[in-house]
Enzyme design. Structure first.
Site, PDB file in Angstrom:
ATOM      1  N   LYS A   1       1.685  -6.604 -13.915  1.00 58.77           N
ATOM      2  CA  LYS A   1       1.638  -6.786 -12.602  1.00 58.77           C
ATOM      3  C   LYS A   1       1.823  -8.549 -12.624  1.00 58.77           C
ATOM      4  O   LYS A   1       0.829  -9.488 -12.609  1.00 58.77           O
ATOM      5  CB  LYS A   1       0.294  -6.547 -12.161  1.00 58.77           C
TER       6      LYS A   1
ATOM      7  N   GLU B   1       5.249  -3.849 -12.370  1.00 56.51           N
ATOM      8  CA  GLU B   1       5.051  -3.502 -10.799  1.00 56.51           C
ATOM      9  C   GLU B   1       5.096  -4.532 -10.075  1.00 56.51           C
ATOM     10  O   GLU B   1       4.634  -5.643 -10.345  1.00 56.51           O
ATOM     11  CB  GLU B   1       3.637  -3.076 -10.616  1.00 56.51           C
ATOM     12  N   GLY B   2       5.947  -4.429  -8.928  1.00 61.66           N
ATOM     13  CA  GLY B   2       6.170  -5.683  -7.996  1.00 61.66           C
ATOM     14  C   GLY B   2       4.741  -5.908  -7.122  1.00 61.66           C
ATOM     15  O   GLY B   2       3.995  -5.244  -7.095  1.00 61.66           O
ATOM     16  N   ALA B   3       4.978  -6.717  -6.011  1.00 59.22           N
ATOM     17  CA  ALA B   3       3.974  -6.717  -4.810  1.00 59.22           C
ATOM     18  C   ALA B   3       4.725  -6.567  -3.576  1.00 59.22           C
ATOM     19  O   ALA B   3       5.489  -6.974  -3.448  1.00 59.22           O
ATOM     20  CB  ALA B   3       3.525  -8.251  -5.321  1.00 59.22           C
ATOM     21  N   GLY B   4       3.720  -5.866  -2.911  1.00 58.66           N
ATOM     22  CA  GLY B   4       4.321  -5.289  -1.395  1.00 58.66           C
ATOM     23  C   GLY B   4       5.765  -4.952  -1.539  1.00 58.66           C
ATOM     24  O   GLY B   4       5.698  -3.968  -2.577  1.00 58.66           O
TER      25      GLY B   4
ATOM     26  N   ASP C   1       0.910  -1.263   0.014  1.00 60.06           N
ATOM     27  CA  ASP C   1       0.073  -0.021   0.010  1.00 60.06           C
ATOM     28  C   ASP C   1       0.815   1.235  -0.115  1.00 60.06           C
ATOM     29  O   ASP C   1       0.512   2.533   0.754  1.00 60.06           O
ATOM     30  CB  ASP C   1      -1.007  -0.017   1.247  1.00 60.06           C
ATOM     31  N   ALA C   2       1.942   1.316  -0.600  1.00 61.71           N
ATOM     32  CA  ALA C   2       2.862   2.526  -0.586  1.00 61.71           C
ATOM     33  C   ALA C   2       2.467   3.318  -1.610  1.00 61.71           C
ATOM     34  O   ALA C   2       2.874   4.544  -1.824  1.00 61.71           O
ATOM     35  CB  ALA C   2       4.331   2.032  -0.738  1.00 61.71           C
ATOM     36  N   GLY C   3       1.676   2.914  -2.725  1.00 59.30           N
ATOM     37  CA  GLY C   3       1.316   3.608  -3.952  1.00 59.30           C
ATOM     38  C   GLY C   3       1.944   3.231  -5.299  1.00 59.30           C
ATOM     39  O   GLY C   3       1.762   3.927  -6.230  1.00 59.30           O
ATOM     40  N   LYS C   4       2.125   1.951  -5.213  1.00 60.68           N
ATOM     41  CA  LYS C   4       2.744   1.331  -6.582  1.00 60.68           C
ATOM     42  C   LYS C   4       1.822   1.480  -7.673  1.00 60.68           C
ATOM     43  O   LYS C   4       2.297   1.784  -8.848  1.00 60.68           O
ATOM     44  CB  LYS C   4       3.634   0.142  -6.226  1.00 60.68           C
TER      45      LYS C   4
END
Length: 225
Positions: A38, A117-120, A13-16
């Site tokens: 993703k 985009e990564g995850a977490g 939830d950092a905003g990626k």
């Protein structure tokens, strides 16, 4: 010349996705052929009998190059928990090499900008031996680090940057992402990270409700990549 980046965050939830989608929309406005991926996502709903992750759908819609959902999000897991745990519960084995293959296959489609985009955060496990950072290492794309500006972000951002450097990858820059509530001493925290991180601050994203203001912010961000 193709530009390719791996987008990570200091935590979940950092905003990626917000950054990835915003940049893809800016690229579309600029007339660029853009692809957003993703490769692995945990947390999905059934849509017409198929699992679909909300973030992956947003990325698919924002890309100017249209790919099948399975190319955008090759590994989709139903439960919204750590990917390796979700995969274990489903009796699946997710490997770095398999994700790398999916990504490289999707990127055979002609494009000018690609965002993976990564995850977490950076050290998210894929299985009992590998992490998602192993996929980033195999791709060797410059890294964009999204920092959600909140209490604790200094430690998380600095440790993430150290891990990226330890993995031999280039941190292209970092983005300060702000929620609806500005953290105490926001300017001082941004200044601290600017002085302590070796990579440049690419942009500071204010909390915007107006679509036109959001578009301007991301147009400027795209221009510095």
């Amino acid at each position: 010349m193709k530009k390719r980046f791996f987008v990570t965050g200091i935590d979940t939830d950092a905003g990626k996705t917000y950054v990835t989608v915003g940049l893809l929309k800016a690229a579309k406005r600029a007339g660029l052929k853009s692809i957003g991926l993703k490769p692995i996502a945990a947390g999905a709903d059934r849509v017409d009998g198929n699992l679909r992750n909300d973030d992956a759908l947003l990325i698919q819609q924002a890309s100017s190059v249209k790919l099948a959902y399975e190319q955008v999000n090759s590994v989709v897991l139903e439960e919204a928990v750590a990917p390796h745990i979700a995969a274990m519960k489903e009796g699946r084995l997710v490997t770095a090499s398999r994700l790398e293959g999916y990504i490289k296959g999707a990127l055979l489609t002609p494009h000018e900008l690609a965002l993976v985009e990564g995850a977490g955060g950076w050290r998210v496990p894929l299985n009992d031996r590998e992490m998602l950072s192993d996929v980033a290492k195999a791709l060797d794309f410059p890294i964009i680090l999204v920092v959600n500006m909140k209490l604790g972000c200094l430690n998380h951002a600095l440790l993430t940057a150290e891990a990226i450097a330890r993995d031999g990858l280039t941190l292209a820059g970092w983005i300060a992402n702000t929620g609806p509530e500005i953290m105490p001493c926001y300017d001082e925290n941004v200044a601290t990270l600017s002085s302590m991180l070796s990579a440049p601050l690419l942009g500071a994203l204010p909390w915007c409700k107006n679509d036109e203001d959001v578009a301007k912010v991301f147009d400027e961000l795209l221009s510095v990549l």
